[in-house]
Design an enzyme around this catalytic site. Structure first.
Site, short mmCIF file in Angstrom:
data_model
loop_
_atom_site.label_atom_id
_atom_site.label_comp_id
_atom_site.label_asym_id
_atom_site.label_seq_id
_atom_site.Cartn_x
_atom_site.Cartn_y
_atom_site.Cartn_z
CB ILE A 28 -0.04 8.13 -2.59
CG1 ILE A 28 -0.84 7.59 -3.79
CG2 ILE A 28 0.41 9.55 -2.82
CD1 ILE A 28 -2.24 8.16 -3.92
CG ASP A 94 -6.32 4.77 15.27
OD1 ASP A 94 -6.86 5.28 14.27
OD2 ASP A 94 -6.71 3.70 15.78
CG ASN A 121 -0.70 10.03 2.21
OD1 ASN A 121 -0.91 10.06 0.99
ND2 ASN A 121 -0.53 8.88 2.87
CB SER A 169 -8.99 16.56 -1.71
OG SER A 169 -10.36 16.41 -1.99
CE1 TYR A 199 -11.82 8.68 0.14
CE2 TYR A 199 -12.56 9.19 -2.08
CZ TYR A 199 -11.53 8.99 -1.17
OH TYR A 199 -10.22 9.11 -1.58
CE LYS A 203 -9.80 11.67 0.73
NZ LYS A 203 -8.47 11.90 1.33
CB VAL A 230 -2.84 5.68 -7.23
CG1 VAL A 230 -1.53 4.91 -7.08
CG2 VAL A 230 -2.56 7.12 -7.59
CG ASN A 234 -2.59 -1.53 1.14
OD1 ASN A 234 -2.57 -2.41 0.27
ND2 ASN A 234 -1.61 -1.35 2.00
#
Ligand SMILES: NC(=O)c1ccc[n+]([C@@H]2O[C@H](COP(=O)([O-])OP(=O)(O)OC[C@H]3O[C@@H](n4cnc5c(N)ncnc54)[C@H](OP(=O)(O)O)[C@@H]3O)[C@@H](O)[C@H]2O)c1
Length: 327
Positions: A28, A94, A121, A169, A199, A203, A230, A234
Site C-alpha cells: 500500500i 528501523d 504506513n 490501523s 496485532y 492497531k 489487500v 508483503n
C-alpha cells in the site's frame, strides 16, 4: 472507489509540498508514494532496507512517468499541462529501534523546515512473540510505539505546515473486544491465534493515539485508516513462507482477497484521500477513522473510548521516558 484525480495537484517549484511515508517501498505504501509524487509532492520514504527502498524509488518514478505520458497523450487540456512530478528520497529508519527513529527525524529536520503530511504506513502483522532491543513486543513497537515517537518528534514541522498526520490501523483492531489494557506480555500459545490479538492491540492503540493527537493538537488534522483487505502485499509473508502450511495460508489469503479484497492501489486510496482531500477539515474530521477508499467508519467501542485512549497515551509517555525518550 474514490478517484485521486479529484485531489489537488501542486507545482514543486511554486508550492512545495513535503510528505514522509514510512514503509513506502512495498504494498500500500508503494502506491501511496506514487500518488503523492504524481501530485507534485517531495516524498521521503522512511524505510529499513536501502536496497529495497532505492529499487522501489526507481520503479515508482518509472511508473509515474509512464502514466504521465499516457495521460498527456489522452487529455491535452490546460489542466494536465499544470501537472508536475515531485521528488522522492530515502531516509533510513528501523521502527524496531527507537534510536534509529530519532536519527531519521534529526536527519529530516536538517533538510526540511515543514512537513505537510506524515503517513505512518509501515507495520508488521501476526509475527511470533518477540521483544525488541528497546524492550517492547515487536508488533506493538513497529506498529504503534515507534510511530508515536516519530509523530511527536516531527510534530513541530507538521505544525509549521498546518499539516496532516495519517496513521494506518486495521479492521483487525476489532479483535480487541474485551477489557482494555496494554499488555506487553501477551504471549500465550498457540501463537497462530494469540499473535492476531497482539496485532489488534497495536492497531487499537493507533486509533486511540489518533484521537488523543486530535484533542491535544487541534491544529493538526489527525486521521486513522483501515485501507481494505489487500492480500497481495508483503504483510502476509511470514505466514505464506512457512514450510508446507505456507501454501495453505497463501490459498486462504487469495480466497479472502478474491471475495473481499481490493488491489494494492485501491488500498492506498484511503490514505491518499486523508492526506490530500480539501473536504476533510480540522473542525469536522479531526481524530476520525476511515476505511477502504476513504469512507468514514466507526471503530470498535474499545478504540473509541477516550478513557482507554488517555490511559494508552500515559502508558506510552512513561514507557518512552523510562527508556530515555522524553516526548
Ligand atoms: N494488507 C492489508 O490487507 C492490510 C489490512 C489492514 C491494514 N493494513 C495496514 O496497511 C499498512 C501497509 O501494509 P501493507 O499491506 O502494504 O504491508 P507490506 O507490503 O508488508 O508493507 C509494510 C512496510 O512496512 C515496512 N516495515 C516493516 N517493519 C519495519 C521496520 N521495523 N522499520 C521500518 N519499516 C518497516 C516494510 O519494510 P520492508 O519491505 O523492509 O519489510 C514495508 O515497507 C500496514 O500498517 C498494515 O497494518 C494492511
Amino acid at each position: 472507489m474514490f478517484d485521486p484525480e479529484s485531489l489537488p495537484y501542486y507545482n514543486p517549484e511554486t508550492e512545495r509540498k513535503v510528505a514522509v511515508v514510512t514503509g513506502g517501498n512495498s504494498g500500500i505504501g508503494w502506491y501511496t508514494v506514487l500518488h503523492l509524487y504524481m501530485h507534485g509532492f517531495t516524498v521521503y520514504i522512511f524505510g529499513r532496507n536501502s536496497n529495497k527502498v532505492n529499487k522501489a524509488i526507481d520503479e515508482i518514478i518509472k511508473q509515474a512517468k509512464k502514466r504521465f505520458k499516457h495521460f498527456k497523450k489522452e487529455e491535452n487540456d490546460e489542466k494536465t499541462k499544470e501537472r508536475y512530478l515531485g521528488n522522492i528520497y530515502y531516509v533510513h529508519m528501523d521502527l524496531t529501534d527507537l534510536k534509529s527513529v530519532e536519527r531519521a527525524c534529526k536527519k529530516f529536520s536538517k533538510v526540511e523546515t515543514k512537513l505537510d503530511v506524515l503517513v505512518n504506513n509501515a507495520a508488521v502483522m501476526a509475527l511470533p512473540f518477540e521483544m525488541t532491543k528497546d524492550g517492547f513486543e515487536i508488533q506493538l513497537q513497529t506498529n504503534y510505539v515507534s510511530p508515536f515517537l516519530l509523530s511527536l518528534r516531527l510534530l513541530p514541522l507538521i505544525e509549521a505546515a498546518n499539516g496532516r498526520l495519517v496513521t494506518l490501523s486495521s479492521l483487525g483492531h476489532n479483535l480487541q473486544q474485551v477489557h482494555w489494557s496494554l499488555d506487553q506480555n501477551f504471549n500465550y500459545k498457540p501463537n497462530m491465534i494469540f499473535t492476531w490479538f497482539r496485532y489488534a492491540m497495536a492497531k487499537t492503540s493507533v486509533i486511540q493515539f489518533t484521537k488523543m493527537m486530535a484533542i491535544k493538537y487541534p491544529n493538526v488534522l489527525c486521521l486513522s485508516i483501515h485501507p481494505g483487505l489487500v492480500m497481495n502485499t508483503n504483510l502476509f509473508s511470514y505466514w505464506t513462507r512457512l514450510p508446507i502450511v505456507g501454501m495453505f495460508f497463501w490459498m486462504l489469503f487469495q480466497l479472502v482477497g478474491y471475495f473481499f479484497g481490493v488491489s494494492n492501489e485501491e488500498g492506498s486510496l484511503a490514505t491518499i484521500k486523508c492526506a490530500l482531500s480539501p473536504e476533510l477539515t480540522l473542525d469536522k474530521d479531526n481524530g476520525k477513522y476511515f476505511s477502504t477508499g476513504g469512507v468514514e467508519t466507526k471503530p470498535s467501542h474499545i478504540a473509541n473510548n477516550l478513557d482507554n485512549a488517555a490511559s494508552t497515551w500515559i502508558w506510552t509517555i512513561h514507557e518512552l521516558r523510562d527508556r530515555g525518550f522524553d516526548v
